[in-house]
Design a protein around this motif. Structure first.
Motif, PDB file in Angstrom:
ATOM      1  N   MET A 148       0.831  -1.207   0.000  1.00  0.00           N
ATOM      2  CA  MET A 148       0.000   0.000   0.000  1.00  0.00           C
ATOM      3  C   MET A 148       0.864   1.255   0.000  1.00  0.00           C
ATOM      4  SD  MET A 148      -3.011  -1.246  -0.204  1.00  0.00           S
ATOM      5  CE  MET A 148      -3.970   0.271  -0.011  1.00  0.00           C
ATOM      6  N   ALA A 149       2.003   1.195   0.703  1.00  0.00           N
ATOM      7  CA  ALA A 149       2.899   2.358   0.727  1.00  0.00           C
ATOM      8  C   ALA A 149       3.402   2.679  -0.677  1.00  0.00           C
ATOM      9  CB  ALA A 149       4.075   2.098   1.668  1.00  0.00           C
ATOM     10  N   LEU A 150       3.821   1.652  -1.422  1.00  0.00           N
ATOM     11  CA  LEU A 150       4.280   1.876  -2.784  1.00  0.00           C
ATOM     12  C   LEU A 150       3.149   2.349  -3.689  1.00  0.00           C
ATOM     13  CD1 LEU A 150       6.801  -0.999  -3.656  1.00  0.00           C
ATOM     14  CD2 LEU A 150       7.257   1.453  -3.519  1.00  0.00           C
ATOM     15  N   MET A 151       1.964   1.784  -3.496  1.00  0.00           N
ATOM     16  CA  MET A 151       0.829   2.197  -4.300  1.00  0.00           C
ATOM     17  C   MET A 151       0.516   3.678  -4.090  1.00  0.00           C
ATOM     18  SD  MET A 151      -3.082   0.726  -4.285  1.00  0.00           S
ATOM     19  CE  MET A 151      -2.490  -0.951  -4.092  1.00  0.00           C
ATOM     20  N   LEU A 152       0.464   4.100  -2.854  1.00  0.00           N
ATOM     21  CA  LEU A 152       0.153   5.496  -2.534  1.00  0.00           C
ATOM     22  C   LEU A 152       1.275   6.430  -2.976  1.00  0.00           C
ATOM     23  CD1 LEU A 152      -1.332   4.821   0.990  1.00  0.00           C
ATOM     24  CD2 LEU A 152      -2.603   5.834  -0.912  1.00  0.00           C
ATOM     25  N   ALA A 153       2.516   6.013  -2.722  1.00  0.00           N
ATOM     26  CA  ALA A 153       3.641   6.874  -3.080  1.00  0.00           C
ATOM     27  C   ALA A 153       3.742   7.068  -4.585  1.00  0.00           C
ATOM     28  CB  ALA A 153       4.943   6.277  -2.545  1.00  0.00           C
ATOM     29  N   THR A 154       3.481   5.988  -5.326  1.00  0.00           N
ATOM     30  CA  THR A 154       3.564   6.077  -6.784  1.00  0.00           C
ATOM     31  C   THR A 154       2.407   6.888  -7.346  1.00  0.00           C
ATOM     32  OG1 THR A 154       4.581   3.879  -6.767  1.00  0.00           O
ATOM     33  CG2 THR A 154       3.849   4.712  -8.878  1.00  0.00           C
ATOM     34  N   ALA A 155       1.213   6.625  -6.843  1.00  0.00           N
ATOM     35  CA  ALA A 155       0.035   7.321  -7.360  1.00  0.00           C
ATOM     36  C   ALA A 155       0.063   8.811  -7.067  1.00  0.00           C
ATOM     37  CB  ALA A 155      -1.230   6.697  -6.768  1.00  0.00           C
ATOM     38  N   ARG A 156       0.613   9.192  -5.917  1.00  0.00           N
ATOM     39  CA  ARG A 156       0.541  10.589  -5.475  1.00  0.00           C
ATOM     40  C   ARG A 156       1.876  11.318  -5.571  1.00  0.00           C
ATOM     41  NH1 ARG A 156      -4.063  12.072  -2.881  1.00  0.00           N
ATOM     42  NH2 ARG A 156      -3.191  14.123  -3.356  1.00  0.00           N
ATOM     43  N   ASN A 157       2.807  10.774  -6.358  1.00  0.00           N
ATOM     44  CA  ASN A 157       4.072  11.458  -6.665  1.00  0.00           C
ATOM     45  C   ASN A 157       4.868  11.839  -5.419  1.00  0.00           C
ATOM     46  OD1 ASN A 157       3.766  11.611  -9.612  1.00  0.00           O
ATOM     47  ND2 ASN A 157       2.060  12.999  -9.161  1.00  0.00           N
ATOM     48  N   VAL A 158       4.885  10.953  -4.438  1.00  0.00           N
ATOM     49  CA  VAL A 158       5.530  11.283  -3.167  1.00  0.00           C
ATOM     50  C   VAL A 158       7.039  11.472  -3.336  1.00  0.00           C
ATOM     51  CG1 VAL A 158       6.102  10.377  -0.877  1.00  0.00           C
ATOM     52  CG2 VAL A 158       3.759  10.219  -1.730  1.00  0.00           C
ATOM     53  N   VAL A 159       7.700  10.582  -4.082  1.00  0.00           N
ATOM     54  CA  VAL A 159       9.150  10.672  -4.215  1.00  0.00           C
ATOM     55  C   VAL A 159       9.539  11.871  -5.075  1.00  0.00           C
ATOM     56  CG1 VAL A 159      11.209   9.507  -5.068  1.00  0.00           C
ATOM     57  CG2 VAL A 159       9.480   8.209  -3.817  1.00  0.00           C
ATOM     58  N   VAL A 160       8.888  12.036  -6.219  1.00  0.00           N
ATOM     59  CA  VAL A 160       9.163  13.190  -7.072  1.00  0.00           C
ATOM     60  C   VAL A 160       8.839  14.484  -6.331  1.00  0.00           C
ATOM     61  CG1 VAL A 160       8.528  14.362  -9.213  1.00  0.00           C
ATOM     62  CG2 VAL A 160       8.785  11.885  -9.186  1.00  0.00           C
ATOM     63  N   GLY A 161       7.747  14.459  -5.600  1.00  0.00           N
ATOM     64  CA  GLY A 161       7.349  15.647  -4.838  1.00  0.00           C
ATOM     65  C   GLY A 161       8.339  16.009  -3.755  1.00  0.00           C
TER      66      GLY A 161
END
Length: 314
Positions: free
Chosen positions: A103-116
Motif C-alpha cells: 500500500m505504501a508503494l501504491m500510494l507513493a507512486t500514485a501521489r508522486n511522493v518521491v518526485v514531490g
C-alpha cells in the motif's frame, strides 16, 4: 562447551544474540573445497543465498536448512528433501508488513511522493502551484491483485478501507477473498485490461517467471500503475523499461528487481515514473523479530531431529 557449527552470512546482531553461545557461526563459503561446508551441521539462508543440491552434497553433516523468509525460490527444496534434509521458512509472520509496504508503494507512486519530495527540497520550489504533480486517486479505483494468497488477502483487506473495487487472478478461485473482500475473479488478461492498479503478490515459480512482459503491458491501461511485491523475475525488466518510457503504463513501484540489486547505471534507474525500494517488504521491527525467532526455532528442531515447526514440504 562444544559449539555446533552452522553456516550463515551477514547475520544481524539480534539474530546472533538469539543463537547464543551454543553455535559457531561460520562464514558463508560455497567453494568446492569449503571447510565451512564440510563442518556445517545447519545452514541459515539469510539474504537469499543460493542453496542447491551441489552445495548440499559438499555438506555431509547438514541436518537442516533454515530460511530467514517465506520465499524459497533460492533453495532447491526438492533436492533437500531427496537428501533427507528438512527445509524451514517463516510463513505468516510477514504478511501484514508486506501488505503495508504494498500500500505504501501504491500510494507513493500514485501521489508522486518521491518526485514531490525531491521537488520540495530543490531550488525550483519557490511558491505553491496547485497545477503541478497531479496524481491518481487511489480511493474508489480498481485494484487487480495477482496472487490472492496470505499477502494478497492482507492487501485486499487494506484496499477495502480505500473503497477500492477488487479483482484478482489466481491459480484457483478463492471463496474467502470473494466473500470477505468482495473480490471478483478475472482471467489475467481481463484483470490487466480493467485495473487502475495491478499488484503482484505471487510466489516466483516457473509459471510466474516473466508473467508480466511486453504483451501484458500492451493490455494494461495507459494510466495504470504496476506494483511488484513478489520477486524481480516475475516482471521482464526490459519490457518494464519500455512500458514506462513510452507511456504504455503511467508508473510503477517495485520492491524487487531482476537482477537484485540492479547494476548501477541500469536504464530503469533513470526513470522518474518508477519508485524502487531495496526489498523492504518484511522490513518492519516486529516482523523481523518474529522472522528471526521462527528461523531459530526451525534450526533447533532440525538439529534435534524433530519435525520443523514451520516446514517447507514440497
Amino acid at each position: 562447551m562444544t559449539q555446533i557449527p552452522i553456516m550463515g552470512d551477514g547475520l544481524p546482531q539480534p539474530l546472533l544474540e538469539m543463537l547464543g553461545a551454543e553455535f559457531e557461526v561460520l562464514p558463508w563459503d560455497d567453494a568446492p573445497d569449503s571447510p565451512a561446508l564440510a563442518r556445517a551441521e545447519a545452514v541459515i539462508a539469510y539474504g537469499h543465498p543460493p542453496v542447491d543440491g551441489s552445495l548440499m552434497d559438499r555438506a555431509p553433516q547438514l541436518k537442516v536448512i533454515s530460511n530467514h523468509g517465506v520465499g524459497v525460490d533460492h533453495i532447491d527444496v526438492a533436492a533437500a528433501l531427496q537428501r533427507g534434509i528438512p527445509v524451514g521458512n517463516t510463513p505468516g509472520c510477514l504478511d501484514a508488513a508486506t501488505a503495508d509496504m504494498t500500500m505504501a508503494l501504491m500510494l507513493a507512486t500514485a501521489r508522486n511522493v518521491v518526485v514531490g519530495d525531491k521537488y520540495a527540497r530543490s531550488p525550483e520550489f519557490l511558491h505553491y502551484d496547485p497545477a503541478i504533480l497531479i496524481g491518481q486517486e487511489v480511493t474508489g479505483s480498481k485494484l487487480g491483485i495477482i496472487g490472492m494468497g496470505r499477502i494478497g488477502k492482507q492487501v485486499a483487506k487494506r484496499a477495502t478501507g480505500f473503497d477500492m473495487q477488487i479483482t484478482y487472478h489466481n491459480r484457483h478461485r478463492d471463496s474467502e477473498a470473494e466473500s470477505e473482500y468482495k473480490a471478483e475473479y478475472r482471467s489475467l488478461d481481463d484483470l490487466l485490461a480493467e485495473s487502475d492498479f495491478v499488484v503482484l503478490n505471487c510466489p516466483l515459480t516457473p509459471e510466474t517467471t516473466g508473467l508480466i512482459s511486453g504483451p501484458q503491458f500492451e493490455i494494461m491501461k495507459s494510466s495504470a500503475i504496476l506494483i511488484n511485491m513478489a520477486r524481480g523475475p516475475v516482471v521482464d525488466p526490459a519490457a518494464l523499461f519500455t512500458a514506462l518510457s513510452t507511456g504504455q503504463i503511467a508508473a510503477a513501484g517495485i520492491d524487487v528487481t531482476d537482477p537484485e540489486p540492479l547494476p548501477r547505471g541500469h536504464e530503469l534507474l533513470t526513470l522518474e515514473n518508477l519508485i524502487i525500494t531495496p526489498h523492504l517488504g518484511s522490513a518492519s521491527n516486529r516482523t523481523r523479530e518474529r522472522m528471526m525467532r521462527m528461523t531459530v526455532e526451525n534450526l533447533h528442531a532440525g538439529l534435534q531431529g524433530k519435525p520443523l515447526p514451520y516446514s517447507v514440504d514440497k
